[in-house]
Design a protein around this motif. Structure first.
Motif, PDB file in Angstrom:
ATOM      1  N   ALA A  85      21.945  10.966   7.491  1.00 20.94           N
ATOM      2  CA  ALA A  85      20.853  11.331   8.401  1.00 20.94           C
ATOM      3  C   ALA A  85      21.426  11.702   9.775  1.00 20.94           C
ATOM      4  O   ALA A  85      20.900  12.596  10.458  1.00 20.94           O
ATOM      5  CB  ALA A  85      19.860  10.183   8.536  1.00 20.94           C
ATOM      6  N   TRP A 231      13.050   7.266  10.359  1.00 22.44           N
ATOM      7  CA  TRP A 231      13.888   7.274   9.157  1.00 22.44           C
ATOM      8  C   TRP A 231      13.359   6.300   8.101  1.00 22.44           C
ATOM      9  O   TRP A 231      13.298   6.624   6.916  1.00 22.44           O
ATOM     10  CB  TRP A 231      15.327   6.901   9.547  1.00 22.44           C
ATOM     11  N   ALA A 241      15.552  10.492   2.949  1.00 23.07           N
ATOM     12  CA  ALA A 241      15.531  10.045   4.341  1.00 23.07           C
ATOM     13  C   ALA A 241      16.311  10.952   5.273  1.00 23.07           C
ATOM     14  O   ALA A 241      16.072  10.948   6.491  1.00 23.07           O
ATOM     15  CB  ALA A 241      16.086   8.620   4.427  1.00 23.07           C
ATOM     16  N   THR A 242      17.253  11.746   4.758  1.00 23.53           N
ATOM     17  CA  THR A 242      18.011  12.638   5.633  1.00 23.53           C
ATOM     18  C   THR A 242      17.129  13.715   6.263  1.00 23.53           C
ATOM     19  O   THR A 242      17.497  14.288   7.301  1.00 23.53           O
ATOM     20  CB  THR A 242      19.152  13.313   4.855  1.00 23.53           C
TER      21      THR A 242
END
Length: 439
Positions: A85, A231, A241-242
């Protein structure tokens, strides 16, 4: 009869001197990151094929994190979902910077790397699908579409010290757009289940983060908790989540506010964050991800051959080695064929081909998509790792041959034209192109 001068944009033409300096600064960080990434990958491969393989698997599977927030994740998952991320946050900052204040704010200049990136995604995907029409494993079609910017720039730095800055700028922009396409693909095609409530709740901390950075707030104790909440909720929603990293990067303003003196007064908040987080991304996040993801027990030559006989692996290798250069070079040629753009007079098509082959180095995002497509630790995931490493190595070797030859040519040109900087530290070639000397 004299020929009328060409009025369309020149592909790979030299950008402005400030942009060249900025790109050089990025390249230094990414090159070091690429070296560290390579070290992480080599350590993972040696460890996974050593008698201590069990300890490597135990490390990857070690679970840590608050269970109450459903974040009791393995270290391998933390590396893929958490550390990457940061990588995509920096990619979001760089992409926005390029199109808001960089040389690519000109749509005519931006069209070339965008078209090349699209071609470099479509053709490898088609090749993969053709190899897997009968295998029923089409869900891995996006694996050979990604370019690893750190790895590619590290190779370019080693073999192409005399190559023009425009080539590095093109590769960097191509890879950033490529990363954006990859994250869109991940969000759209690799979201197995979607929870609407966490996704909607994610907009609250993201909105608060956006308001603060738009007001040029830099307090870490305010921004980091909001970024982590964004996130966490993105992770809970089922979307990878990235994606949160990209959205947070897009929220950061590029230009300085009028109150701060306007864009002429200095860099904006995006550049400030980029300087702060790029070393963390290139020096920690990506190498640790490589350490956690690149380890695959090959099982000797027989195991290596067995892995590459899988249609999934074949599609990935051919997609990276042939699909990337065909797609990128073909898309660039189409731009010159159907628009007024022309290749800059200092460039040859072999230069474009060399960069296109180099873009076949797929590592970080390719491994990530492989895990999403086939499951972390599955047999097919192991085959994906072998294929990505093999295809990337072949692409790096082929690009080395092509670009080393071109590097010798450009070294002779540099010696003949004597492009050294003068007393004002601006190379004469930029001044001849109309750049003003500093006051």
């Amino acid at each position: 009869m004299t020929q009328a001068p060409h009025r369309g944009p020149h592909l790979f033409s030299r950008g402005s001197w400030p942009e060249a300096r900025r790109i050089a600064d990025i390249l230094r960080k990414e090159t070091i990151g690429g070296m560290l990434l390579l070290v992480g990958a080599v350590v993972a491969l040696i460890w996974a094929n050593s008698p201590w393989n069990d300890s490597y698997e135990a490390l990857r599977g070690f679970t840590v994190g608050p269970a109450a927030l459903h974040l009791d994740l393995s270290l391998a998952t933390w590396a893929a979902d958490g550390l990457l991320a940061i990588f995509f946050f920096v990619a979001g900052l760089e992409l926005k910077r390029e199109f808001v204040a960089g040389d690519l704010r000109d749509p005519r200049r931006a069209a070339v790397p965008i078209a090349a990136a699209v071609g470099g995604v479509v053709v490898p995907a088609v090749i993969y699908v053709l190899f897997n029409l009968s295998s029923g494993q089409g869900k891995g079609w996006a694996i050979p579409t990604a370019t690893d910017i750190a790895f590619a720039l590290a190779v370019l730095a080693v073999i192409g010290r005399c190559l023009p800055h425009a080539m590095r700028t093109f590769l960097l922009t191509l890879a950033v757009v490529d990363d954006l396409l990859a994250i869109v693909i991940i969000a759209v095609f690799y979201t197995a289940s979607l929870s609407v409530l966490p996704l909607l709740a994610m907009l609250v901390p993201l909105g608060a983060f956006t308001v603060l950075v738009q007001r040029r707030v830099q307090s870490w104790w305010l921004l980091l908790p909001l970024a982590f909440a964004t996130w966490t909720l993105m992770h809970a929603s089922g979307v990878h989540a990235t994606v949160a990293g990209v959205l947070l990067g897009f929220a950061v303003p590029v230009l300085r506010s009028r109150a701060a003196g306007g864009p002429e007064a200095g860099p904006g908040l995006a550049e400030h964050f980029e300087h702060r987080f790029r070393p963390l991304s290139a020096g920690v996040a990506v190498p640790v991800f490589a350490l956690m993801s690149a380890g695959v027990a090959v099982g000797g030559l027989s195991g290596f051959g067995s892995a590459l006989s899988d249609p999934v692996a074949l599609g990935i290798v051919v997609g990276l080695v042939l699909g990337k250069p065909i797609g990128i070079t073909g898309a660039t040629w189409l731009v010159t064929r159907f628009t007024r753009a022309r290749l800059d007079t200092s460039f040859a098509w072999v230069d474009v081909l060399g960069l296109a082959v180099l873009a076949g180095i797929g590592f970080t995002v390719s491994l990530l998509i492989g895990e999403l497509a086939f499951g972390l630790g599955s047999d097919r995931d192991e085959h994906v790792k072998v294929a990505v490493l093999t295809g990337s190595l072949i692409a790096a070797l082929l690009a080395t041959v092509i670009l080393r030859l071109r590097n010798r040519t450009y070294r002779r040109i540099h010696e003949e034209e004597n492009l050294d900087a003068d007393r004002d530290d601006i190379p004469d070639v930029y001044q001849r192109d109309g750049e003003e000397r500093p006051a």
